[in-house]
Design an enzyme around this catalytic site. Sequence first.
Site, PDB file in Angstrom:
ATOM      1  N   GLY A  22       8.985  -4.863  61.419  1.00 19.30           N
ATOM      2  CA  GLY A  22       9.890  -5.276  62.481  1.00 19.30           C
ATOM      3  C   GLY A  22      10.276  -4.117  63.380  1.00 19.30           C
ATOM      4  O   GLY A  22      10.409  -2.974  62.920  1.00 19.30           O
ATOM      5  N   THR A  23      10.448  -4.388  64.675  1.00 18.78           N
ATOM      6  CA  THR A  23      10.726  -3.310  65.645  1.00 18.78           C
ATOM      7  C   THR A  23      11.988  -3.556  66.463  1.00 18.78           C
ATOM      8  O   THR A  23      12.131  -3.056  67.573  1.00 18.78           O
ATOM      9  CB  THR A  23       9.533  -3.115  66.605  1.00 18.78           C
ATOM     10  N   TYR A  51      13.519  -6.691  72.894  1.00 19.67           N
ATOM     11  CA  TYR A  51      13.679  -5.440  72.143  1.00 19.67           C
ATOM     12  C   TYR A  51      13.403  -4.213  73.017  1.00 19.67           C
ATOM     13  O   TYR A  51      13.874  -3.112  72.713  1.00 19.67           O
ATOM     14  CB  TYR A  51      12.746  -5.366  70.935  1.00 19.67           C
ATOM     15  N   HIS A 109      11.890 -17.131  71.521  1.00 12.20           N
ATOM     16  CA  HIS A 109      12.851 -16.370  70.726  1.00 12.20           C
ATOM     17  C   HIS A 109      14.075 -17.199  70.323  1.00 12.20           C
ATOM     18  O   HIS A 109      14.590 -17.059  69.209  1.00 12.20           O
ATOM     19  CB  HIS A 109      13.288 -15.130  71.526  1.00 12.20           C
ATOM     20  N   ASN A 158      14.640 -19.282  65.468  1.00 15.86           N
ATOM     21  CA  ASN A 158      16.061 -19.657  65.530  1.00 15.86           C
ATOM     22  C   ASN A 158      16.330 -21.108  65.915  1.00 15.86           C
ATOM     23  O   ASN A 158      17.363 -21.415  66.517  1.00 15.86           O
ATOM     24  CB  ASN A 158      16.807 -18.727  66.503  1.00 15.86           C
ATOM     25  N   SER A 206      15.553 -10.206  59.067  1.00 16.68           N
ATOM     26  CA  SER A 206      16.681  -9.700  58.260  1.00 16.68           C
ATOM     27  C   SER A 206      16.508 -10.065  56.788  1.00 16.68           C
ATOM     28  O   SER A 206      17.407 -10.635  56.168  1.00 16.68           O
ATOM     29  CB  SER A 206      18.018 -10.227  58.788  1.00 16.68           C
TER      30      SER A 206
END
Length: 311
Positions: A22-23, A51, A109, A158, A206
């Site tokens: 992950g970045t 990001y 996203h 999401n 996460s």
Amino acid sequence: MSYANTQLKLNTGQNFPAIGFGTWQDKDAQEDAVLEALKAGYRHIDTARIYGTEPAVGSAIKKSGIPRDQIFITTKLWNNSHHPDDVDAAISASLADLGTDYLDLYLMHWPSAFARGDSMFPKADGKVQTADIDYVDTYKAMEKALKAGKTRAIGVSNFSLGEMKRLVKETSVVPASHQIELHPYLQQQSFADWHKENGIVITQYSPFGNQNEIYDSGKNMGKLIDDPVLAEIGKKYGKSGAQVALAWGIAKGCSVIPKSKTPARIKANLEGDFKLDAADVKRVDGLDKKMRFNNPSESFGYKFYSDLDGA
């Protein structure tokens, strides 16, 4: 270094490395971190337009010398580009920054749209300006990018169960992956089961829960990775609690995308790809607290996760 190199299968037939890098956050450290990850053996890199790390990811991949077709790249469409007329330009900009002519996976996203324009967080009177753009229409524009060969798979991030059901019903391409907050303290088993039934691979973001300092709701409690049950299981395998959390996600058929900029931890996270005994998976199953740490409903002006645990 030992890790299982577990590969999942997407509904497109693509191999999807179970452990990814992950970045999110630490934008200026990402080129070195991604290069370190690729050297360690990661072959799945997760980024997103918001990001600001796509150029760093692209540069690290180029410097690594690893052929493009050996690396699985995921990036994400941001909320200010949800209008169907804006999706093609958005994916093209991501491709340019990543220095590649195709993505392996392109995700929406969030289901929520912001006002169109160059501003990532368009605001008026201190509040984010939202837009009345249906995520189904946005996704249909992503289907066109898939047909055009700009990405090899599409998916979302999401979404709630109701939103997923509607998306699958009203579009022609079943999402290949759904990226959601999922970890031993937020397991969402029935939601995960629905994805399995519909051939959609979950990517856990996460995976260490409240390890991230940005999550206010997780500050007044112990860290998930220090949970005594995870630590005890870890001893049996010579692993840390964090590595057990990753192995649990993989045992559940999910991809996990831990992030770090520390070389030792980057390597250690990759070694979270190991096989847990079924009894140990069950013990971790017992840790669910229905605790969600990431919920920007208020700041985004949209009610997320309305039918899910921890909403």
